[in-house]
Design an enzyme around this catalytic site. Structure first.
Site, PDB file in Angstrom:
ATOM      1  N   ARG A 126       0.776  -1.091  -0.127  1.00  0.00           N
ATOM      2  CA  ARG A 126      -0.106   0.081   0.281  1.00  0.00           C
ATOM      3  C   ARG A 126       0.108   1.137  -0.152  1.00  0.00           C
ATOM      4  O   ARG A 126       0.539   2.161  -0.213  1.00  0.00           O
ATOM      5  CB  ARG A 126      -0.180  -0.012   0.899  1.00  0.00           C
ATOM      6  CG  ARG A 126      -2.122  -1.309   0.467  1.00  0.00           C
ATOM      7  CD  ARG A 126      -2.940  -1.148   2.426  1.00  0.00           C
ATOM      8  NE  ARG A 126      -4.045   0.051   2.128  1.00  0.00           N
ATOM      9  CZ  ARG A 126      -5.219   0.183   3.611  1.00  0.00           C
ATOM     10  NH1 ARG A 126      -4.832  -0.773   4.036  1.00  0.00           N
ATOM     11  NH2 ARG A 126      -5.464   1.334   3.245  1.00  0.00           N
ATOM     12  N   GLN A 132      -0.938   2.441  -5.996  1.00  0.00           N
ATOM     13  CA  GLN A 132      -2.598   3.377  -5.366  1.00  0.00           C
ATOM     14  C   GLN A 132      -3.712   2.815  -5.651  1.00  0.00           C
ATOM     15  O   GLN A 132      -4.800   3.248  -5.425  1.00  0.00           O
ATOM     16  CB  GLN A 132      -2.386   4.683  -4.589  1.00  0.00           C
ATOM     17  CG  GLN A 132      -1.186   5.252  -3.615  1.00  0.00           C
ATOM     18  CD  GLN A 132      -1.122   6.387  -3.356  1.00  0.00           C
ATOM     19  OE1 GLN A 132      -2.056   7.439  -3.488  1.00  0.00           O
ATOM     20  NE2 GLN A 132      -0.084   6.814  -3.115  1.00  0.00           N
ATOM     21  N   ASP A 135      -5.248  -0.273  -5.087  1.00  0.00           N
ATOM     22  CA  ASP A 135      -5.770  -0.006  -3.076  1.00  0.00           C
ATOM     23  C   ASP A 135      -6.441  -0.120  -2.865  1.00  0.00           C
ATOM     24  O   ASP A 135      -7.579   1.109  -2.939  1.00  0.00           O
ATOM     25  CB  ASP A 135      -5.337   0.425  -2.541  1.00  0.00           C
ATOM     26  CG  ASP A 135      -5.092   0.738  -1.097  1.00  0.00           C
ATOM     27  OD1 ASP A 135      -5.355  -0.224  -0.953  1.00  0.00           O
ATOM     28  OD2 ASP A 135      -4.093   1.360  -0.458  1.00  0.00           O
ATOM     29  N   SER A 138      -8.093   0.395   0.615  1.00  0.00           N
ATOM     30  CA  SER A 138      -8.401   1.926   0.425  1.00  0.00           C
ATOM     31  C   SER A 138      -9.499   2.468   0.359  1.00  0.00           C
ATOM     32  O   SER A 138     -10.634   3.151   0.960  1.00  0.00           O
ATOM     33  CB  SER A 138      -7.111   2.997  -0.124  1.00  0.00           C
ATOM     34  OG  SER A 138      -6.079   3.079   1.172  1.00  0.00           O
ATOM     35  N   TYR A 233       0.735   1.346   9.794  1.00  0.00           N
ATOM     36  CA  TYR A 233      -0.471   0.913  10.207  1.00  0.00           C
ATOM     37  C   TYR A 233       0.392   0.903  11.812  1.00  0.00           C
ATOM     38  O   TYR A 233       1.350   1.097  12.239  1.00  0.00           O
ATOM     39  CB  TYR A 233      -0.241  -0.723  10.205  1.00  0.00           C
ATOM     40  CG  TYR A 233      -1.158  -1.525   8.434  1.00  0.00           C
ATOM     41  CD1 TYR A 233      -2.322  -0.820   8.755  1.00  0.00           C
ATOM     42  CD2 TYR A 233      -0.292  -2.033   8.186  1.00  0.00           C
ATOM     43  CE1 TYR A 233      -3.207  -0.779   7.126  1.00  0.00           C
ATOM     44  CE2 TYR A 233      -0.752  -1.999   6.253  1.00  0.00           C
ATOM     45  CZ  TYR A 233      -2.307  -1.544   6.273  1.00  0.00           C
ATOM     46  OH  TYR A 233      -2.589  -1.972   5.338  1.00  0.00           O
TER      47      TYR A 233
HETATM   48  P1  NAD Z   1      -6.470   0.068   9.736  1.00  0.00           P
HETATM   49  O1  NAD Z   1      -7.803   0.087   9.482  1.00  0.00           O
HETATM   50  O2  NAD Z   1      -5.145  -0.601   9.960  1.00  0.00           O
HETATM   51  O3  NAD Z   1      -6.212   0.783  10.688  1.00  0.00           O
HETATM   52  C1  NAD Z   1      -6.951   1.894  11.112  1.00  0.00           C
HETATM   53  C2  NAD Z   1      -6.171   2.972  12.011  1.00  0.00           C
HETATM   54  O4  NAD Z   1      -6.473   2.294  13.827  1.00  0.00           O
HETATM   55  C3  NAD Z   1      -5.139   3.315  11.698  1.00  0.00           C
HETATM   56  O5  NAD Z   1      -4.870   4.594  11.542  1.00  0.00           O
HETATM   57  C4  NAD Z   1      -4.571   2.664  13.151  1.00  0.00           C
HETATM   58  O6  NAD Z   1      -3.692   3.141  13.554  1.00  0.00           O
HETATM   59  C5  NAD Z   1      -5.756   2.817  13.791  1.00  0.00           C
HETATM   60  N1  NAD Z   1      -5.060   2.127  15.611  1.00  0.00           N
HETATM   61  C6  NAD Z   1      -5.423   0.997  15.482  1.00  0.00           C
HETATM   62  N2  NAD Z   1      -5.161   0.360  17.075  1.00  0.00           N
HETATM   63  C7  NAD Z   1      -5.300   1.936  18.129  1.00  0.00           C
HETATM   64  C8  NAD Z   1      -5.884   2.067  18.885  1.00  0.00           C
HETATM   65  N3  NAD Z   1      -5.367   1.249  20.041  1.00  0.00           N
HETATM   66  N4  NAD Z   1      -6.226   3.238  19.691  1.00  0.00           N
HETATM   67  C9  NAD Z   1      -6.330   4.206  18.535  1.00  0.00           C
HETATM   68  N5  NAD Z   1      -6.140   4.043  16.401  1.00  0.00           N
HETATM   69  C10 NAD Z   1      -6.078   3.223  17.051  1.00  0.00           C
HETATM   70  O7  NAD Z   1      -5.527   1.003   9.087  1.00  0.00           O
HETATM   71  P2  NAD Z   1      -5.785   1.824   7.096  1.00  0.00           P
HETATM   72  O8  NAD Z   1      -7.061   3.020   7.349  1.00  0.00           O
HETATM   73  O9  NAD Z   1      -6.527   0.619   6.208  1.00  0.00           O
HETATM   74  O10 NAD Z   1      -4.602   2.290   6.861  1.00  0.00           O
HETATM   75  C11 NAD Z   1      -3.457   3.038   8.016  1.00  0.00           C
HETATM   76  C12 NAD Z   1      -2.240   3.596   7.509  1.00  0.00           C
HETATM   77  O11 NAD Z   1      -1.328   2.716   5.860  1.00  0.00           O
HETATM   78  C13 NAD Z   1      -2.732   5.125   6.553  1.00  0.00           C
HETATM   79  O12 NAD Z   1      -3.353   5.745   7.182  1.00  0.00           O
HETATM   80  C14 NAD Z   1      -1.189   5.126   5.916  1.00  0.00           C
HETATM   81  O13 NAD Z   1      -0.309   5.480   6.942  1.00  0.00           O
HETATM   82  C15 NAD Z   1      -1.478   3.512   5.181  1.00  0.00           C
HETATM   83  N6  NAD Z   1      -1.698   3.989   3.899  1.00  0.00           N
HETATM   84  C16 NAD Z   1      -0.648   4.006   2.885  1.00  0.00           C
HETATM   85  C17 NAD Z   1      -1.656   4.186   1.769  1.00  0.00           C
HETATM   86  C18 NAD Z   1      -0.191   4.853   0.708  1.00  0.00           C
HETATM   87  O14 NAD Z   1       1.644   5.323   1.251  1.00  0.00           O
HETATM   88  N7  NAD Z   1      -0.577   4.944  -0.346  1.00  0.00           N
HETATM   89  C19 NAD Z   1      -1.994   3.661   1.462  1.00  0.00           C
HETATM   90  C20 NAD Z   1      -2.936   3.550   2.215  1.00  0.00           C
HETATM   91  C21 NAD Z   1      -2.610   2.984   3.819  1.00  0.00           C
END
Ligand code: NAD
Length: 388
Positions: A126, A132, A135, A138, A233
Site C-alpha cells: 500500500r 495506489q 488499493d 483504501s 499501520y
Molecule cells: P487500519 O484499517 O489498519 O487501521 C485504522 C486506524 O486505526 C489506523 O490509523 C491505526 O493507527 C488505528 N489504530 C490501531 N490501533 C489503535 C488504538 N489502539 N487506538 C487508536 N487507534 C488505533 O488502517 P488503514 O486505514 O487501512 O491504513 C492505515 C495507514 O496505512 C494509513 O493511514 C497510511 O499510513 C497507510 N496507507 C498508506 C497508503 C499509501 O502510502 N499510499 C495507502 C493506504 C494506507
C-alpha cells in the site's frame, strides 16, 4: 499463429448481503482496449442495480454461471469464492479478488492444489505510490467511513450542525472518531460537512496533522503513546499502554454524542477502545458506530457484529458488517478501477504474464503453478514447529 484473446469473466457475488460487483460497464473500455474479451455472469450487477444490458452495451457478453467458469481465463470478483464456486474453478484459471489469504490460508492451499492461480487485492503493497490505483482496501474503507457517519446521523435524534431558527437553536453534535486511517479520515470529513464538532484520536502521532487539516481537533491523552508500526499501520499496545489509554479515553468518550470507531491492527483482533463502562457513562441518545466489528469482536465491548443494540441507558450501538456493500454503486466503481489496474499490470500483449521480479505481482499472487507462493501464507500453512 493467431492467439485467442484472453477472456476475463466477471462473477456474480454470492456472499450474504454482498451487493458489489467487481467490474462496472464504464471500466470495460480499458480492458477491451488491451485486447481482452469480457464475459459477465448474468445478474452480476443486480445488487448494484446495474442491468446486464449495460454491460452488453459496453461490449461484454452475458453468460450463464456454467459458461463463465468454463470459458474464462481470469475471473474477477469482490469476495472470495464460495465452496461451490471453488469446485467450478479449474486448473490454469486465475481468480482475482479480496481473497483475505491471511484469514483463510486453507482456501489458498485448496486453490493451489487445484492448479488455480489466486491473486489477492488485499495483499497490495500500500505504500508503493504506483499501486495506489489498485488499493481496494483504501477505496472500500473510504466508502465505509462515509457511510458510517450517515448511519450515525440517521440514528441520532438531533441535528449534527449548529442551527438557529425562529423555533430555537440546536447545538451541534460532538462527534469523536477513533482510528484515523483511511476510513477515519473520510469519517472526519463527512461529519464536518454535516456541521458536527469533530474530534479524533489515533495511536500514530502522524495522524494529528491529517485530522487537523480536515477540521477535527486531535485528542491528546495525558499518557502519550506512539504505536506506529510497519507500513504505516499501528502495532498492538502493551498491557500498560492499554490501561493508560483506556482511563484517559473513557473521560473523552463520556462527553460525546456520537462515537465512530475504525481502529484495526493488521492480523490481530481489533483493539477494545470503548468499554462497557464507557458506554454506561454516555448520555441517553448517544450513538456509537463500530466499523471494526466482526466475528472477532469490535472496538466497542458491547457491539454485536451485524446488529444494532440499544443499551439500558439509551445508547445506540450499531455494528455494520459490510458498509461498502451498502454503497454498491460507488464502491463497485472504485473497486472496478482497482481490479482493472491490477489486472492490466499483469497483462503483456493481451495475455496474463506473471513477472515475480515485479513488486506488485510478487506481493499479490498467493497461489500459482500448483503451490502457495506467498511467504506469509506459507508460514500460516506450515505445521507448527515444522519448516516454513
Ligand atoms: P487500519 O484499517 O489498519 O487501521 C485504522 C486506524 O486505526 C489506523 O490509523 C491505526 O493507527 C488505528 N489504530 C490501531 N490501533 C489503535 C488504538 N489502539 N487506538 C487508536 N487507534 C488505533 O488502517 P488503514 O486505514 O487501512 O491504513 C492505515 C495507514 O496505512 C494509513 O493511514 C497510511 O499510513 C497507510 N496507507 C498508506 C497508503 C499509501 O502510502 N499510499 C495507502 C493506504 C494506507
Amino acid at each position: 499463429m493467431t492467439v485467442m484473446p484472453m477472456k476475463v469473466g466477471v462473477a456474480r457475488e454470492t456472499a450474504a448481503g454482498e451487493r458489489r460487483v467487481a467490474l462496472v460497464p464504464e471500466a470495460l473500455g480499458k480492458l477491451t482496449a488491451a485486447g481482452l474479451e469480457v464475459l459477465v455472469e448474468a445478474g452480476a450487477g443486480a445488487g448494484a442495480l446495474i442491468p446486464d444490458q449495460a454491460f452488453a452495451d459496453a461490449g461484454a457478453s452475458i453468460v450463464s454461471t456454467a459458461d463463465l467458469y468454463a470459458a474464462s481465463d481470469v475471473i474477477l470478483r469482490v469476495q472470495k469464492p464460495s465452496a461451490d464456486e471453488v469446485t467450478r474453478l479449474r486448473s490454469g484459471q486465475t481468480v482475482i479478488g479480496l481473497l483475505t489469504p491471511l484469514l483463510d490460508a486453507g482456501l489458498m492451499d485448496t486453490l493451489a492444489t487445484a492448479g488455480v492461480t489466486a491473486v489477492s487485492l488485499d495483499a497490495i503493497p500500500r505504500t508503493l505510490s504506483r499501486a495506489q490505483t489498485m488499493d481496494a482496501l483504501s477505496s472500500q474503507a473510504n466508502t465505509g467511513g462515509y457511510k458510517a457517519v450517515l448511519i450515525a446521523a440517521n440514528a441520532y435524534g438531533r441535528y449534527f450542525p449548529l442551527l438557529t431558527t425562529a423555533a430555537g437553536t440546536a447545538k451541534p453534535a460532538n462527534v469523536l472518531i477513533l482510528g484515523i486511517g483511511v476510513a477515519g479520515l473520510q469519517a472526519i470529513g463527512t461529519a464536518r460537512r454535516l456541521g458536527a464538532v469533530v474530534s479524533a484520536y489515533d495511536v500514530r502521532p502522524e495522524t494529528a496533522e491529517q485530522a487537523q487539516s480536515l477540521g477535527a481537533k486531535f485528542v491528546r491523552l495525558k499518557t502519550a503513546i506512539d504505536a506506529t508500526g510497519a507500513g504505516g499501520y499501528a502495532r498492538e499496545l502493551t498491557a500498560e499502554e492499554r490501561a493508560a489509554q483506556q482511563a484517559d479515553l473513557n473521560e473523552v468518550i463520556a462527553s460525546q454524542d456520537v462515537v465512530i470507531t475504525t481502529a484495526q491492527v493488521p492480523g490481530r483482533k481489533p483493539p477494545r477502545l470503548v468499554t462497557a463502562d464507557a458506554v454506561h457513562a454516555m448520555r441517553p441518545g448517544s450513538v456509537i458506530v463500530d466499523m471494526a466489528a466482526s466475528a472477532l469482536g469490535g472496538n466497542c465491548e458491547l457491539s454485536q457484529a451485524g446488529e444494532t443494540v440499544v443499551t439500558e441507558n439509551g445508547v445506540t450501538i450499531i455494528a455494520p458488517e459490510n458498509l461498502p456493500a451498502s454503497m454498491p454503486l460507488s464502491a463497485s466503481q472504485f473497486y472496478a478501477r482497482n481490479i482493472s489496474s491490477l489486472l492490466l499490470n499483469m497483462v503483456k500483449d493481451g495475455q496474463l504474464t506473471f513477472d515475480f521480479e515485479e513488486e506488485v505481482t510478487r506481493a499479490t499472487v498467493i497461489a500459482h503453478g500448483g503451490a502457495v507462493v506467498s511467504e506469509p501464507v506459507q508460514k500460516l500453512l506450515a505445521p507448527a514447529g515444522g519448516p516454513a
